[in-house]
Scaffold this motif. Structure first.
Motif, PDB file in Angstrom:
ATOM      1  N   ALA A   1      18.366   8.359  -1.240  1.00 46.27           N
ATOM      2  CA  ALA A   1      17.014   7.804  -1.197  1.00 46.27           C
ATOM      3  C   ALA A   1      16.392   7.919   0.196  1.00 46.27           C
ATOM      4  CB  ALA A   1      17.045   6.353  -1.658  1.00 46.27           C
ATOM      5  N   THR A   2      17.216   7.869   1.242  1.00 49.63           N
ATOM      6  CA  THR A   2      16.678   7.940   2.607  1.00 49.63           C
ATOM      7  C   THR A   2      15.981   9.273   2.834  1.00 49.63           C
ATOM      8  OG1 THR A   2      18.601   6.658   3.299  1.00 49.63           O
ATOM      9  CG2 THR A   2      17.260   7.630   5.042  1.00 49.63           C
ATOM     10  N   GLU A   3      16.679  10.349   2.480  1.00 50.54           N
ATOM     11  CA  GLU A   3      16.102  11.685   2.692  1.00 50.54           C
ATOM     12  C   GLU A   3      14.854  11.871   1.841  1.00 50.54           C
ATOM     13  OE1 GLU A   3      19.305  14.322   1.606  1.00 50.54           O
ATOM     14  OE2 GLU A   3      20.689  13.054   2.744  1.00 50.54           O
ATOM     15  N   ARG A   4      14.946  11.425   0.587  1.00 52.23           N
ATOM     16  CA  ARG A   4      13.832  11.658  -0.318  1.00 52.23           C
ATOM     17  C   ARG A   4      12.599  10.866   0.120  1.00 52.23           C
ATOM     18  NH1 ARG A   4      16.815  11.538  -4.350  1.00 52.23           N
ATOM     19  NH2 ARG A   4      16.524   9.341  -4.748  1.00 52.23           N
ATOM     20  N   GLU A   5      12.856   9.625   0.603  1.00 49.80           N
ATOM     21  CA  GLU A   5      11.740   8.804   1.037  1.00 49.80           C
ATOM     22  C   GLU A   5      11.065   9.433   2.254  1.00 49.80           C
ATOM     23  OE1 GLU A   5      12.393   4.573  -0.037  1.00 49.80           O
ATOM     24  OE2 GLU A   5      12.402   4.524   2.155  1.00 49.80           O
ATOM     25  N   ALA A   6      11.887   9.982   3.165  1.00 47.35           N
ATOM     26  CA  ALA A   6      11.323  10.623   4.356  1.00 47.35           C
ATOM     27  C   ALA A   6      10.451  11.809   3.940  1.00 47.35           C
ATOM     28  CB  ALA A   6      12.447  11.073   5.285  1.00 47.35           C
ATOM     29  N   THR A   7      10.918  12.589   2.969  1.00 49.62           N
ATOM     30  CA  THR A   7      10.156  13.738   2.477  1.00 49.62           C
ATOM     31  C   THR A   7       8.816  13.285   1.914  1.00 49.62           C
ATOM     32  OG1 THR A   7      12.247  14.712   1.780  1.00 49.62           O
ATOM     33  CG2 THR A   7      10.248  15.734   0.913  1.00 49.62           C
ATOM     34  N   ILE A   8       8.850  12.219   1.108  1.00 48.90           N
ATOM     35  CA  ILE A   8       7.622  11.749   0.456  1.00 48.90           C
ATOM     36  C   ILE A   8       6.656  11.171   1.489  1.00 48.90           C
ATOM     37  CG2 ILE A   8       6.685  10.075  -1.191  1.00 48.90           C
ATOM     38  CD1 ILE A   8       9.217  10.443  -2.861  1.00 48.90           C
ATOM     39  N   LEU A   9       7.178  10.395   2.435  1.00 49.12           N
ATOM     40  CA  LEU A   9       6.292   9.811   3.459  1.00 49.12           C
ATOM     41  C   LEU A   9       5.623  10.924   4.262  1.00 49.12           C
ATOM     42  CD1 LEU A   9       8.419   6.765   4.704  1.00 49.12           C
ATOM     43  CD2 LEU A   9       6.324   6.690   3.338  1.00 49.12           C
ATOM     44  N   ALA A  10       6.402  11.938   4.619  1.00 48.09           N
ATOM     45  CA  ALA A  10       5.834  13.056   5.393  1.00 48.09           C
ATOM     46  C   ALA A  10       4.721  13.737   4.603  1.00 48.09           C
ATOM     47  CB  ALA A  10       6.933  14.054   5.756  1.00 48.09           C
ATOM     48  N   ALA A  11       4.960  13.908   3.290  1.00 40.24           N
ATOM     49  CA  ALA A  11       3.946  14.559   2.450  1.00 40.24           C
ATOM     50  C   ALA A  11       2.688  13.702   2.359  1.00 40.24           C
ATOM     51  CB  ALA A  11       4.516  14.823   1.061  1.00 40.24           C
ATOM     52  N   LEU A  12       2.854  12.388   2.263  1.00 39.30           N
ATOM     53  CA  LEU A  12       1.694  11.495   2.157  1.00 39.30           C
ATOM     54  C   LEU A  12       0.879  11.486   3.455  1.00 39.30           C
ATOM     55  CD1 LEU A  12       3.319   8.455   0.267  1.00 39.30           C
ATOM     56  CD2 LEU A  12       1.567  10.006  -0.635  1.00 39.30           C
TER      57      LEU A  12
ATOM     58  N   THR B   1       0.827  -1.213   0.000  1.00 44.17           N
ATOM     59  CA  THR B   1       0.000   0.000   0.000  1.00 44.17           C
ATOM     60  C   THR B   1       0.858   1.260   0.000  1.00 44.17           C
ATOM     61  OG1 THR B   1      -1.634  -1.176   1.321  1.00 44.17           O
ATOM     62  CG2 THR B   1      -1.835   1.224   1.254  1.00 44.17           C
ATOM     63  N   VAL B   2       1.806   1.306   0.942  1.00 45.37           N
ATOM     64  CA  VAL B   2       2.618   2.521   1.072  1.00 45.37           C
ATOM     65  C   VAL B   2       3.555   2.661  -0.131  1.00 45.37           C
ATOM     66  CG1 VAL B   2       4.282   3.765   2.517  1.00 45.37           C
ATOM     67  CG2 VAL B   2       2.439   2.432   3.588  1.00 45.37           C
ATOM     68  N   HIS B   3       4.127   1.534  -0.557  1.00 42.38           N
ATOM     69  CA  HIS B   3       5.039   1.568  -1.697  1.00 42.38           C
ATOM     70  C   HIS B   3       4.328   2.141  -2.933  1.00 42.38           C
ATOM     71  CE1 HIS B   3       7.447  -0.084  -5.052  1.00 42.38           C
ATOM     72  NE2 HIS B   3       8.458   0.051  -4.220  1.00 42.38           N
ATOM     73  N   ASP B   4       3.103   1.682  -3.189  1.00 38.36           N
ATOM     74  CA  ASP B   4       2.346   2.191  -4.340  1.00 38.36           C
ATOM     75  C   ASP B   4       2.069   3.682  -4.216  1.00 38.36           C
ATOM     76  OD1 ASP B   4       2.419  -0.334  -5.273  1.00 38.36           O
ATOM     77  OD2 ASP B   4       0.278  -0.783  -4.997  1.00 38.36           O
ATOM     78  N   ALA B   5       1.728   4.095  -2.989  1.00 42.62           N
ATOM     79  CA  ALA B   5       1.458   5.521  -2.765  1.00 42.62           C
ATOM     80  C   ALA B   5       2.716   6.351  -3.030  1.00 42.62           C
ATOM     81  CB  ALA B   5       0.945   5.750  -1.341  1.00 42.62           C
ATOM     82  N   VAL B   6       3.859   5.820  -2.588  1.00 43.78           N
ATOM     83  CA  VAL B   6       5.129   6.527  -2.794  1.00 43.78           C
ATOM     84  C   VAL B   6       5.438   6.629  -4.295  1.00 43.78           C
ATOM     85  CG1 VAL B   6       7.639   6.380  -2.450  1.00 43.78           C
ATOM     86  CG2 VAL B   6       6.102   5.943  -0.537  1.00 43.78           C
ATOM     87  N   GLU B   7       5.243   5.523  -5.023  1.00 47.36           N
ATOM     88  CA  GLU B   7       5.502   5.533  -6.469  1.00 47.36           C
ATOM     89  C   GLU B   7       4.615   6.565  -7.171  1.00 47.36           C
ATOM     90  OE1 GLU B   7       7.269   2.455  -8.662  1.00 47.36           O
ATOM     91  OE2 GLU B   7       8.491   3.398  -7.131  1.00 47.36           O
ATOM     92  N   GLN B   8       3.345   6.577  -6.787  1.00 48.98           N
ATOM     93  CA  GLN B   8       2.423   7.523  -7.411  1.00 48.98           C
ATOM     94  C   GLN B   8       2.819   8.963  -7.128  1.00 48.98           C
ATOM     95  OE1 GLN B   8      -1.679   6.686  -6.460  1.00 48.98           O
ATOM     96  NE2 GLN B   8      -1.537   4.783  -7.641  1.00 48.98           N
ATOM     97  N   TYR B   9       3.251   9.172  -5.878  1.00 45.10           N
ATOM     98  CA  TYR B   9       3.671  10.517  -5.503  1.00 45.10           C
ATOM     99  C   TYR B   9       4.885  10.939  -6.339  1.00 45.10           C
ATOM    100  CZ  TYR B   9       4.674  14.547  -2.582  1.00 45.10           C
ATOM    101  OH  TYR B   9       4.881  15.827  -2.140  1.00 45.10           O
ATOM    102  N   ARG B  10       5.827  10.001  -6.507  1.00 48.77           N
ATOM    103  CA  ARG B  10       7.019  10.283  -7.306  1.00 48.77           C
ATOM    104  C   ARG B  10       6.655  10.684  -8.734  1.00 48.77           C
ATOM    105  NH1 ARG B  10       9.735   5.422  -5.468  1.00 48.77           N
ATOM    106  NH2 ARG B  10      11.175   6.079  -3.872  1.00 48.77           N
ATOM    107  N   LEU B  11       5.720   9.954  -9.317  1.00 43.87           N
ATOM    108  CA  LEU B  11       5.335  10.252 -10.698  1.00 43.87           C
ATOM    109  C   LEU B  11       4.667  11.615 -10.797  1.00 43.87           C
ATOM    110  CD1 LEU B  11       3.998   6.786 -11.917  1.00 43.87           C
ATOM    111  CD2 LEU B  11       6.108   7.948 -12.581  1.00 43.87           C
ATOM    112  N   ALA B  12       3.857  11.953  -9.783  1.00 44.43           N
ATOM    113  CA  ALA B  12       3.141  13.222  -9.809  1.00 44.43           C
ATOM    114  C   ALA B  12       4.033  14.402  -9.437  1.00 44.43           C
ATOM    115  CB  ALA B  12       1.933  13.152  -8.868  1.00 44.43           C
TER     116      ALA B  12
END
Ligand code: HEC
Length: 252
Positions: A213-224, A191-202
């Protein structure tokens, strides 16, 4: 004769993997793609951005360089399935996919220095001038987002997000079987992985913001979490599951 050799090598590799018993731990030298993605980018590369627009000319130059120098290992479509790569451990990365997730600075570093920092068989390509390295990055990304069709020559399939998803499902099933994660955690991860991928594309600007990748993933998770697409608990669980999968050696 050639057929026989091609068949024997994968069997030897399988035997070698099986005898490792449990796969790679965090102390075993960073042979996992996940660990490389999370590595700290050396300061001379950190923050570099691609100055070469991905126009027709750049993609043509990139295509030529790629076909001659990279496709034998990474495959025509950048899926990591070229014939010369099948015997390598770690295997060549699916760069059509990696290049969608990883920023310019990471890719430029990895092409320039190859596997030297990690002890892998990825060659260093500092012999190419900087423009050529950027052209290659433009071409890898174009393979991954479907802007260009692979030129067949060396072998290997075209990038296909469904194959990628099926491979991930297989890894998760194995992780459940080996009690690395529970079935519920596998679902959370998906679930979370798909949400992260979608966020990346958008939000391509987040991928381009550089950093590892660690910093970027933290940024994306916080945004989600902020956008209430996932809960904080899911974000925390994801990071933990992600780490355990990385340490288990099941993720490539
Ligand atoms: C001899 C086989 C071989 C050739 C040829 C080769 N690579 Fe690789 N490459 C690898 C292997 C193995 C890895 C995985 C290990 C690593 O990341 O160090 C890799 C990893 C990479 C990565 C990192 C991807 C990620 O997700 O971390 C990039 C980028 C890359 N290669 C680009 C290229 C480009 C561009 C060329 C051609 C100019 C090329 N490679 C040629 C074997 C090869």
């Amino acid at each position: 004769m050639k057929k026989v050799i091609l068949l024997v090598i994968p069997i030897l590799l399988l035997a070698a993997c099986a005898s490792q018993d449990g796969g790679m731990g965090p102390g075993m030298g960073g042979n996992g793609m996940m660990e490389r993605h999370h590595a700290e980018i050396p300061t001379e590369y950190a923050g570099l951005t691609n100055p070469i627009p991905a126009d027709k000319e750049s993609l043509e130059r990139g295509s030529e360089l790629y076909t001659v120098n990279c496709a034998s290992c990474h495959g025509d479509g950048g899926m990591g399935d070229g014939p010369a790569g099948s015997a390598l451990d770690p295997a060549p990365s699916p760069i059509a996919h990696s290049s969608q997730m990883m920023a310019d600075d990471y890719l430029f570093w990895r092409i320039s220095e190859g596997g030297v920092p990690f002890g892998t068989s990825m060659p260093a390509w500092a012999v190419f001038d900087e423009q050529s390295r950027w052209d290659l990055i433009n071409y890898m990304r174009a393979l991954g987002d479907g802007t260009v069709q692979p030129i067949s020559g060396m072998g290997g399939t075209a990038y296909d997000p469904e194959i990628q998803a099926a491979q991930q499902a297989e890894i998760l099933a194995k992780a459940v079987e080996q009690n690395v994660i529970t079935e519920e955690e596998a679902d959370t991860f998906t679930t979370v992985h798909d949400a992260v991928e979608q966020y990346r594309l958008a939000h391509p600007e987040v991928v381009q913001s550089g950093g590892n990748a660690t910093e970027r993933e933290a940024t994306i998770l916080a945004a989600l979490v902020e956008e209430k697409i996932i809960t904080q608990a899911q974000a925390d669980a994801f990071t933990d599951i992600h780490d355990r999968l990385g340490n288990s050696g099941l993720m490539p």
